[in-house]
Design a protein around this motif. Structure first.
Motif, short mmCIF file in Angstrom:
data_model
loop_
_atom_site.label_atom_id
_atom_site.label_comp_id
_atom_site.label_asym_id
_atom_site.label_seq_id
_atom_site.Cartn_x
_atom_site.Cartn_y
_atom_site.Cartn_z
N ARG A 29 0.84 -1.19 0.00
CA ARG A 29 0.00 0.00 0.00
C ARG A 29 0.88 1.25 0.00
O ARG A 29 1.91 1.30 0.68
CB ARG A 29 -0.91 0.02 1.22
CG ARG A 29 -1.83 1.23 1.31
CD ARG A 29 -2.69 1.19 2.56
NE ARG A 29 -3.58 2.33 2.63
CZ ARG A 29 -4.76 2.41 2.03
NH1 ARG A 29 -5.20 1.35 1.34
NH2 ARG A 29 -5.51 3.48 2.13
N THR B 165 -3.25 0.39 -3.69
CA THR B 165 -3.01 -0.91 -3.07
C THR B 165 -2.97 -2.00 -4.14
O THR B 165 -3.40 -1.81 -5.28
CB THR B 165 -4.11 -1.26 -2.06
OG1 THR B 165 -5.37 -1.35 -2.75
CG2 THR B 165 -4.20 -0.22 -0.96
N THR C 251 0.84 5.46 0.65
CA THR C 251 0.10 6.59 1.22
C THR C 251 0.96 7.84 1.08
O THR C 251 2.19 7.79 1.20
CB THR C 251 -0.24 6.37 2.70
OG1 THR C 251 0.98 6.17 3.44
CG2 THR C 251 -1.14 5.17 2.88
#
Length: 586
Positions: A519, A537, A521
């Motif tokens: 993932r 993701t 971010t």
């Protein structure tokens, strides 16, 4: 009466300890860098703390456990008796900067970014965004990381890719550049991105001895992170020239020159520092959960009036610092951890490039597979099934010479040279100048059998030309003018410079194992907004695969700068790993 040095040491340690006891975060405040943004996790029994202690110009024969008779090193000798002593450990180069770059990044001197000292023909260079250190590997598993002492790479400025804070060390205290580290009474040292003045040393005064400050910071770092997994890279400048020690002590009446007496005191001071670190670990109940590795960056020096022959600083080996013979590159290496590392001796040829994959293996952290090092973790765990190198490569291109080193090279000390060990055979060759591209027939080639001739006295190149030629071919293949790395971890690219811009992040797996549930971010800048325009993701990142995501970012009005922090998280063998990349836009 205690010496002034000991009073200074005690005062520095007391200040550091009181700051920690009071809960003051200042001594270990996180720097605005890739290393600072990761969460810490609690220490686990299977993941040891790590302390890497790197001496500066400590020769193979300068410890009692390696045959030294004149200089006392009781603490290191005890570690060697209780731990694992390596007889055939190698620095990656015979001078400082390239050796340290290879130690940190796991790349030998034919692949590493920094291959020469600052005054070499090509200049020192610096670490780059592409350089991945063992600290960055351990940060992915939440280790707290500190580099204290000599960093040795430029430029002398904060917030740049070659700074230790940008290369995985959340805490740095000491000398940033190679040149600055040549003084034991500096007017300032760096704490992360801040230059901290030392008023007592202004104007050439010798009031504050830098190794005392480095010692206090190292012990304070251990105290501060006693309840977390930590990595301490401790790199004092001892016993590098100039030979300066405020307390010559037991060597004051020896029939040696002043520089030699002070050099002996420096080696013993290094020994005492190692003892203080291991004592602190023991006092805190951390010794059995900590692996301590002690080594050196190259062979013994002859600078500032010091004569390594007085102490037999290279032991039975030929050569010193700057030579590619064994005395210039073979170094002491001791691994110690009570009840974890079995006591003994190993003759496995072990380059210090093995540290990165070894520490990653011990910590359960991902590591890139395009490094030259191999993991020693099975050996440190007491096993015998440990990978061995097919060959070890070494390179030197250094303009400066010293008399003994140049005489050992038969006047070829300013020539480019390289060496390669394969099994017990080792070849050393010298170019006619400083150009590596000249044809092979213009080089001087020597061949030695280290099993029967560890002092490299009997050149076999004429008697065994085919074997010499085979090692020369391996040298040629080991060198890469520009070593292209495979992407690893998180990289950032920014498009546009206005109030709105695009950030592209790539999360790459070039380790040896697949990662699951990756993932990405991106933190919103202060007062700004972030909107993902791609999926962030995936189910899995197999070896060689990557996840790419883009965000549209709006900065706050009138914001003079924007700090971007991107994290890539995944699971490796059931454990979470986190990579972090940052970028500051001005």
């Amino acid at each position: 009466m205690p010496s002034r040095r000991r009073l200074l040491t005690g005062a520095a340690a007391l200040v550091a300890a009181s700051a920690c006891d009071a809960g003051d975060p200042a001594p270990y405040a996180s720097h605005d860098s890739r290393a600072a943004a990761l969460p810490a996790t609690r220490a686990a029994s299977g993941r040891p703390n790590v302390v890497v202690i790197l001496a500066d110009d400590l020769g193979y024969g300068e410890l009692g456990s390696y045959g030294q008779k004149l200089i006392r090193t009781p603490r290191l000798d005890a570690l060697a008796a209780d731990g694992l002593r390596f007889t055939d450990a190698y620095a990656a180069a015979p001078v400082c900067a390239p050796s340290r770059c290879s130690l940190l990044t796991g790349l030998h001197s034919g692949h590493a970014t920094v291959r020469e000292n600052p005054w070499g023909p090509g200049g020192q260079g610096a670490l780059t965004e592409r350089d991945f250190t063992f600290a960055e590997a351990l940060r992915t598993r939440g280790y707290r990381t500190g580099a204290i002492g000599k960093w040795g790479f430029g430029p002398e400025a904060p917030d740049q890719p070659s700074h230790p804070n940008s290369r995985g060390f959340e805490e740095f205290y000491g000398y940033l550049t190679h040149h600055h580290a040549h003084g034991y009474y500096p007017e300032y040292l760096w704490h992360n991105g801040t230059r901290e003045e030392i008023p007592g040393n202004r104007g050439g005064a010798h009031e504050v001895y830098a190794p005392d400050l480095i010692e206090a910071r190292a012990l304070s770092f251990v105290d501060a992170h006693r309840n977390e997994p930590f990595l301490l890279y401790l790199a004092p400048t001892l016993p590098h020239a100039p030979s300066q020690d405020p307390d010559v002590g037991e060597y004051a009446d020896r029939p040696w020159s002043g520089p030699d007496r002070r050099h002996a005191a420096q080696v013993t001071s290094f020994d005492t520092l190692v003892g203080k670190v291991t004592d602190r670990l023991t006092d805190l109940g951390l010794a059995e959960r900590t692996i301590v590795l002690v080594t050196s960056d190259n062979g013994p020096h002859e600078e500032g009036g010091t004569d390594p022959e007085v102490f037999d600083g290279n032991g039975p080996l030929r050569g010193i610092k700057r030579n590619l013979y064994e005395g210039g590159i073979r170094v002491p290496l001791i691994a110690w951890s009570p009840r974890r590392i079995p006591a003994g001796t190993t003759d496995r040829p072990t380059p210090l490039t093995d540290l990165l994959p070894t520490l990653a293996d011990l910590a359960g952290a991902p590591a890139p597979t395009d490094v030259d090092g191999l993991s020693l973790a099975p050996l440190l765990r007491g096993g015998t099934d440990v990978a061995r190198h097919d060959s070890l490569y070494f390179y030197r291109n250094h303009a400066g010479v010293t008399p003994l080193a140049d005489a050992t090279d038969h006047g070829r000390g300013r020539r480019l040279a390289e060496a390669l060990r394969r099994g017990d055979l080792k070849a050393v060759r010298f170019a006619p100048g400083q150009n590596r591209r000249v044809p092979d027939d213009q080089w001087d080639v020597e061949l030695y059998d280290l099993a029967r001739d560890p002092g490299e006295r009997d050149d076999l190149a004429t008697a065994r030309p085919a074997e010499a030629a085979a090692l020369v071919r391996l040298m040629r293949s080991a060198w890469a003018p520009a070593y292209v790395r495979r992407p690893f971890g998180v990289t950032l690219e920014v498009t546009g410079q206005g109030p709105e811009f695009t950030v592209t992040a790539t999360f790459s797996n070039s380790s040896a194992k697949p990662w699951t549930v990756p993932r990405l971010t991106l933190e919103a800048p202060s007062g700004g907004r972030v909107r993902a325009t791609d999926p962030v993701t995936a189910a899995r990142l197999d070896v060689g695969e990557r996840l790419t995501a883009r965000w549209s970012v709006t900065r706050a009005r009138l914001s003079p700068s924007v700090r971007l922090v991107c994290r890539g998280t995944a699971r490796l063998a059931g454990d979470e790993v986190t990579f972090t990349a940052t970028r500051t836009l001005r």
